[in-house]
Design an enzyme around this catalytic site. Structure first.
Site, PDB file in Angstrom:
ATOM      1  N   HIS A 178       0.849  -1.212   0.000  1.00 41.68           N
ATOM      2  CA  HIS A 178       0.000   0.000   0.000  1.00 41.68           C
ATOM      3  C   HIS A 178       0.881   1.259   0.000  1.00 41.68           C
ATOM      4  O   HIS A 178       1.384   1.651   1.043  1.00 41.68           O
ATOM      5  CB  HIS A 178      -0.912  -0.005   1.240  1.00 41.68           C
ATOM      6  N   HIS A 202     -10.476   0.816   2.139  1.00 44.20           N
ATOM      7  CA  HIS A 202     -10.272   1.782   3.221  1.00 44.20           C
ATOM      8  C   HIS A 202     -11.499   1.623   4.127  1.00 44.20           C
ATOM      9  O   HIS A 202     -12.582   2.117   3.808  1.00 44.20           O
ATOM     10  CB  HIS A 202     -10.165   3.211   2.681  1.00 44.20           C
ATOM     11  N   LYS A 234      -9.670  -0.471  -5.630  1.00 47.63           N
ATOM     12  CA  LYS A 234      -9.672   0.127  -4.293  1.00 47.63           C
ATOM     13  C   LYS A 234     -11.027   0.747  -3.987  1.00 47.63           C
ATOM     14  O   LYS A 234     -11.559   1.527  -4.776  1.00 47.63           O
ATOM     15  CB  LYS A 234      -8.594   1.211  -4.253  1.00 47.63           C
ATOM     16  N   ASP A 239       1.194   2.433   3.725  1.00 45.74           N
ATOM     17  CA  ASP A 239       0.368   3.631   3.557  1.00 45.74           C
ATOM     18  C   ASP A 239       1.234   4.886   3.573  1.00 45.74           C
ATOM     19  O   ASP A 239       0.801   5.933   4.064  1.00 45.74           O
ATOM     20  CB  ASP A 239      -0.730   3.707   4.633  1.00 45.74           C
ATOM     21  N   HIS A 246      -4.615  -0.934   6.242  1.00 44.78           N
ATOM     22  CA  HIS A 246      -4.165  -0.121   7.379  1.00 44.78           C
ATOM     23  C   HIS A 246      -5.095  -0.233   8.598  1.00 44.78           C
ATOM     24  O   HIS A 246      -5.664   0.741   9.054  1.00 44.78           O
ATOM     25  CB  HIS A 246      -3.964   1.352   6.986  1.00 44.78           C
ATOM     26  N   HIS A 274       1.289   5.474  -1.601  1.00 45.97           N
ATOM     27  CA  HIS A 274       0.818   6.631  -2.370  1.00 45.97           C
ATOM     28  C   HIS A 274       2.047   7.274  -3.007  1.00 45.97           C
ATOM     29  O   HIS A 274       2.935   7.739  -2.297  1.00 45.97           O
ATOM     30  CB  HIS A 274       0.125   7.646  -1.465  1.00 45.97           C
TER      31      HIS A 274
HETATM   32  C1  NCD Z   1      -3.802   8.924   2.459  1.00 41.84           C
HETATM   33  C2  NCD Z   1      -3.398   9.978   1.428  1.00 41.84           C
HETATM   34  O1  NCD Z   1      -2.850  11.005   1.832  1.00 41.84           O
HETATM   35  O2  NCD Z   1      -3.589   9.759   0.223  1.00 41.84           O
HETATM   36  N1  NCD Z   1      -3.838   9.530   3.753  1.00 41.84           N
HETATM   37  C3  NCD Z   1      -3.737   8.891   4.929  1.00 41.84           C
HETATM   38  O3  NCD Z   1      -3.867   9.540   5.979  1.00 41.84           O
HETATM   39  N2  NCD Z   1      -3.505   7.604   5.003  1.00 41.84           N
HETATM   40  C4  NCD Z   1      -5.090   8.331   2.072  1.00 41.84           C
HETATM   41  C5  NCD Z   1      -5.429   7.067   2.771  1.00 41.84           C
HETATM   42  O4  NCD Z   1      -4.830   6.015   2.522  1.00 41.84           O
HETATM   43  O5  NCD Z   1      -6.328   7.088   3.611  1.00 41.84           O
HETATM   44 ZN    ZN Z   2      -3.474   5.001   1.869  1.00 46.85          ZN
END
Ligand code: NCD
Ligand code: ZN
Length: 338
Positions: free
Chosen positions: A6, A129, A92, A240, A167, A8
């Site tokens: 996971h 999520h 997702k 995450d 998460h 971003h």
């Molecule tokens: C994530 C993001 O910033 O894209 N933020 C987070 O607090 N984890 C989004 C997510 O996975 O919830």
């Molecule tokens: Zn995330």
């Protein structure tokens, strides 16, 4: 070598800055689709993958696995084709408004049941999520309420669907996943293993410890530690890692997300050692996830060395005139990836 199920990566200059922080240590990662605008179909996922691949340093062997952002308008046929052609690895599910860039998420789970049925038939994993977004539900209870109101429904309707509850942050989630059907697994982040909710308020407000799902009480952190360090096949790493500019975090309406890619394996090694479980670290970071997704384990390795002195963490990575703050759990970390 570990995998991160996971991440971003964002786009443009942030993408450039953060991909090497992951590809240095991890062999594979599932890349989240919550860009602005989101990745909604196979074509966009292929294009995004190409942008990521251009940035991977030549010295790193790293493979991004792409995802599609489910909406109430997701086309079953496109999703199936994208999965069967291996352009896309998973879909997702963001409940609308649950987190950063989730405005186009799903309001009514029942509306996407036909899409989920198709996914179950072709074996495509669903990543969730797991938080409700109703204003009246306390932010610390949103995961538990999602499990009761939505996840349980999906699991009972579609027991064959491969689901990753992402998460996870609560004891209830560890129990639900542990006792749930064999196709249900969960990822856990390093920050939810390292910190409890006090860390958001130590001596003042700490925007860099703000993420979603929000950090919970110590008893929940202990429950996460217990399952993560046990070697239990149903639990594995999804960091995450979620970069935002420092100025967007240190703000009167700060963004949710913790950028933890840089020292993730060091922090995890420290946590596993502190819990007398270093022998199970490899299961959590490198074996359980690939096993669940039916992938072979990585052939290459990383080496972790325990130093005599704690690592001095770098505070930020630079992005043009901006920066991204690097997660520091604020306890001594002696393990270094060499
Ligand atoms: C994530 C993001 O910033 O894209 N933020 C987070 O607090 N984890 C989004 C997510 O996975 O919830
Ligand atoms: Zn995330």
């Amino acid at each position: 070598k570990p995998d991160d199920w996971h991440v971003h990566f964002r786009d443009r200059e942030i993408l450039k800055a953060v991909v090497p922080e992951t590809s240095r240590t991890f062999a594979r990662a599932i890349v989240m689709p919550n860009l602005k605008p989101p990745i909604l179909n196979g074509k966009q996922a292929i294009q995004y993958k190409e942008r990521i691949k251009k940035i991977i340093p030549k010295t790193d062997y790293f493979e991004p696995f792409m995802t599609i952002y489910l909406t109430e308008k997701t086309n079953k046929k496109d999703l199936k084709e994208a999965y069967n052609s291996r352009d896309v690895f998973a879909a997702k599910l963001y409940p609308a408004g649950a987190t950063t860039n989730s405005d186009s998420g799903v309001k009514d789970i029942k509306k996407i049941m036909p899409v989920l049925e198709t996914m179950a038939k072709v074996g495509m994993p669903l990543l969730i999520h797991g938080e409700v977004t109703h204003k009246e539900v306390d932010i610390f209870d949103r995961e538990k309420v999602f499990i009761d109101q939505n996840l349980d429904f999906i699991c009972k309707e579609l027991p064959e669907l491969k689901i990753t509850l992402e998460h996870i942050t609560t004891e209830e989630a560890t129990m639900y996943v542990n006792q749930g059907n064999r196709n249900l697994v969960a990822t856990i982040t390093p920050h939810h293993l390292a910190l409890n909710r006090n860390a958001i308020f130590v001596g003042g407000i700490r925007p860099h410890n703000y993420c979603l799902p929000i950090l919970k009480r110590e008893k929940h952190r202990r429950a996460l530690i217990k399952v993560a360090t046990s070697g239990n096949k149903k639990f594995f790493l999804g960091t995450d890692t979620a970069p935002h500019f420092t100025s967007d975090k240190e703000n009167c309406c700060g963004c949710a997300g913790i950028f933890n890619a840089t020292y993730c394996m060091s922090i995890l090694a420290q946590i596993f050692e502190d819990n007398n479980s270093i022998k199970n670290l490899e299961k959590f970071t490198s074996l359980n996830g690939s096993n669940h997704y039916g992938l072979s384990k990585n052939k290459t390795k990383i080496k972790l060395l325990k130093r005599n002195n704690p690592i001095i963490f770098k505070k930020q990575i630079k992005v043009g005139n901006n920066s991204i703050s690097v997660f520091n759990p604020d306890f001594p970390v002696y393990w270094e990836v060499i």
